[in-house]
Each structure stands twice: as C-alpha cells, then as structure tokens.
Design a protein around this motif. Structure first.
Motif, short mmCIF file in Angstrom:
data_model
loop_
_atom_site.label_atom_id
_atom_site.label_comp_id
_atom_site.label_asym_id
_atom_site.label_seq_id
_atom_site.Cartn_x
_atom_site.Cartn_y
_atom_site.Cartn_z
N UNK A 121 46.99 19.50 57.66
CA UNK A 121 47.50 18.48 56.79
C UNK A 121 48.51 19.08 55.85
N UNK A 122 49.37 18.24 55.33
CA UNK A 122 50.38 18.73 54.41
C UNK A 122 49.78 18.98 53.05
N UNK A 123 50.48 19.72 52.20
CA UNK A 123 49.97 20.04 50.87
C UNK A 123 50.28 18.89 49.94
N UNK A 124 49.41 17.85 49.99
CA UNK A 124 49.61 16.69 49.14
C UNK A 124 50.34 15.59 49.87
N UNK A 125 49.57 14.55 50.28
CA UNK A 125 50.19 13.46 51.01
C UNK A 125 51.12 12.69 50.10
N UNK A 126 52.25 12.27 50.63
CA UNK A 126 53.23 11.50 49.87
C UNK A 126 53.47 10.18 50.57
N UNK A 127 53.75 9.13 49.81
CA UNK A 127 54.07 7.85 50.45
C UNK A 127 55.39 7.94 51.20
N UNK A 128 55.53 7.17 52.25
CA UNK A 128 56.77 7.08 53.02
C UNK A 128 57.13 5.60 53.14
N UNK A 129 58.34 5.29 53.58
CA UNK A 129 58.70 3.88 53.78
C UNK A 129 58.20 3.31 55.10
N UNK A 137 59.82 17.61 65.12
CA UNK A 137 60.41 18.96 65.13
C UNK A 137 59.59 19.97 64.33
N UNK A 138 58.91 19.50 63.29
CA UNK A 138 58.28 20.37 62.30
C UNK A 138 57.32 21.38 62.92
N UNK A 139 56.58 20.96 63.94
CA UNK A 139 55.64 21.87 64.59
C UNK A 139 55.97 22.08 66.06
N UNK A 140 57.21 21.79 66.45
CA UNK A 140 57.65 22.07 67.81
C UNK A 140 57.91 23.57 67.98
N UNK A 141 57.77 24.04 69.21
CA UNK A 141 58.13 25.43 69.53
C UNK A 141 59.56 25.53 70.03
N UNK A 142 60.02 24.52 70.75
CA UNK A 142 61.36 24.56 71.35
C UNK A 142 62.02 23.20 71.23
N UNK A 143 63.31 23.21 70.95
CA UNK A 143 64.14 22.01 70.98
C UNK A 143 65.06 22.16 72.19
N UNK A 201 75.02 20.58 66.64
CA UNK A 201 73.72 21.00 66.13
C UNK A 201 73.86 22.04 65.02
N UNK A 202 73.00 21.90 64.03
CA UNK A 202 72.94 22.86 62.93
C UNK A 202 71.83 23.87 63.19
N UNK A 203 71.80 24.99 62.45
CA UNK A 203 70.83 26.04 62.73
C UNK A 203 69.37 25.55 62.68
N UNK A 204 68.56 26.11 63.59
CA UNK A 204 67.14 25.79 63.65
C UNK A 204 66.40 26.59 62.58
N UNK A 205 65.89 25.89 61.58
CA UNK A 205 65.12 26.53 60.52
C UNK A 205 63.98 25.63 60.14
N UNK A 206 62.88 26.23 59.69
CA UNK A 206 61.75 25.45 59.19
C UNK A 206 61.78 25.44 57.68
N UNK A 207 61.19 24.41 57.10
CA UNK A 207 61.04 24.36 55.65
C UNK A 207 60.03 25.42 55.21
N UNK A 208 60.24 25.96 54.03
CA UNK A 208 59.34 26.99 53.50
C UNK A 208 57.90 26.50 53.47
N UNK A 209 57.70 25.21 53.19
CA UNK A 209 56.35 24.66 53.09
C UNK A 209 55.61 24.68 54.42
N UNK A 210 56.34 24.79 55.52
CA UNK A 210 55.71 24.75 56.85
C UNK A 210 55.44 26.14 57.43
N UNK A 211 55.97 27.18 56.81
CA UNK A 211 55.87 28.52 57.39
C UNK A 211 54.43 28.98 57.53
#
Length: 255
Positions: free
Chosen positions: A2-10, A77-83, A95-105
């Motif tokens: 789970x993520x660190x603190x659920x947030x509302x989405x639209x 994409x957040x938990x994918x291994x390959x695009x 396409x822009x560089x493949x990077x993960x957010x720090x929160x997902x590392x």
C-alpha cells in the motif's frame, strides 16, 4: 503493498462486485492494478476516442488523455518491470527517461525489482531516435530487441549506445520470453498498434487496460493495422470513471 497514506483521486468505480459508485483513493487504485506475484504478466495499455482514434490532431496520445487517465497509466507503470514499445511509438511519443518516484523505491527494492522499469524497444531496422534523452538518462539502460536484419552501420550504432538483444525472429512468444528471461516479468506494452496486434494474435497478452476518451477527433492521424485472423475477447474486470473518461480493465481469452 500500500502507499504511504491514501489520497483521494478524481476516480470512481462504476462497475465491480459490490463496488458500484465507490470513490477510489490511491491505496484502492494500487489494489485494482496490482500485478500478479506468481507468474509473468503482460498488460497492454491504449487509449481510444469515441470515434476510434488512438491520438489527437497532434499525432500523440497525450492530447486525448486526462489527469484521471494519467493516474491509471502511472499506477500501471509504477510497479512494472519493463515498458515494451515499438520504434514508431517511441519516436512519435518522444519517450522521456524511465525513472521511478522516490516514494516507490523502497517498495520496488523490497519486492526484488530494479529501481525503475526498463524500456524495451522492438525494432527490425534499428532506425531509432538516438537524440531522445530516454537512452542516456533512464535509471537503467534501455534494451533494443531486433532480428539481425538491420544494416551493419545501424547495428554498430545500436551496440554502441544500448544493450541489443538479437533474436532469430521477433515472434511474440519469443519476444516476451526474452524480456522475462532478463528478470523482467511484469511487462506493460504501450504500443504501437502493430506490436500490440502481433502480441494479441499470439495470445501472449494477459490484460488490456483501455481508456475511452470522451472526444471525437477523426482517425486520419491514427495508424491502421491488419485484422486479426481470430477475435480476442476480453472479460471486464473493472471500470473507473474520471473527467468523463472511462478506464476499463479486461482479462483476455481467445474466442
């Protein structure tokens, strides 16, 4: 996970057992698009307008997207291994560089994943847009899969820049096996339509994540693809709505 603190989405769930109309926070979104842990899984992602276009007047998918759609795209994409993409899509979408957010590392590392998805490009000709920063600035070096038919000059240029995998042929089953064999079992295919068509025809796509954009834009700028010899039927597994866009998940079976 789970993520660190659920947030509302639209987003709202509009279909699913006991879930009709339920608001979706970030934890729920993660649950809905969770990857299987016990086997390789190929997800196909695509958008279509109300008149069947895959791109807007500018020739790219972003112009028929929305913030809600991008939330789902980012979650997959957040938990994918390959695009996995074809060279034409890479070039058109720049396409822009493949990077993960720090929160997902931390979550990726705990699951034994690389720090970010690896870009895997399929190209017979190796006529690739080397000027794009995705090649040099991604967290992990991209991989190019080819069949050995490119000119010696292009082949040498590719080997100088990226990791090249040469297969006897680019049959979809062999392509997927090559990606999984590199320790990348969670594969999201983002097109183009010819690559997606071949993967579907071979029966190697497990799930299709389809966005229906509430627009009419005309199809002149969208590439056409050959018909499948046999239809591939999807079983609806979930449906979200946000910004008047529909985001559907289908599990695939051959009809």
């Amino acid at each position: 996970m789970t993520s660190s603190g659920a947030r509302p989405t639209p987003l709202r769930e509009t279909w699913g057992p006991g879930l009709e109309g339920r608001s979706v926070d970030t934890d729920r979104l993660t649950d809905l698009y969770r990857w299987p842990d016990d086997r390789p899984w190929v997800r196909a992602m695509m958008a279509t307008t109300l008149d069947g276009a895959a791109a807007g007047g500018d020739g790219v998918s972003g112009s028929v997207s929305s913030d809600a759609d991008r939330l789902v795209f980012g979650e997959v994409r957040r938990r994918a291994d390959a695009v996995l993409v074809g060279a034409g899509t890479l070039r058109a979408e720049e396409y822009t560089p493949m990077r993960a957010k720090d929160a997902d590392l931390a979550d990726r590392r705990a699951a034994g994943q690389l720090d970010a998805p690896v870009l895997v490009v399929v190209s017979r000709s190796l006529d690739l847009p080397w000027q794009l920063p995705v090649w040099a600035e991604s967290t992990h070096p991209p991989v190019v899969v080819t069949d050995g038919s490119a000119t010696p000059e292009r082949t040498a240029a590719a080997h100088d820049r990226v990791d090249v995998v040469t297969l006897d042929d680019l049959a979809p089953q062999r392509l997927v096996e090559a990606v999984v064999g590199r320790g990348l079992p969670r594969i999201v295919c983002e097109g183009g339509p010819h690559l997606l068509r071949d993967l579907l025809a071979a029966g190697v796509v497990d799930e299709a994540d389809i966005t229906v954009s509430p627009m009419f834009v005309g199809t002149a700028g969208s590439p056409s693809t050959p018909l499948l010899s046999e239809a591939v039927r999807g079983e609806l597994a979930g449906l979200l709505v946000g910004d008047d866009f529909l985001m559907a998940r289908y599990l695939l079976t051959s009809s």
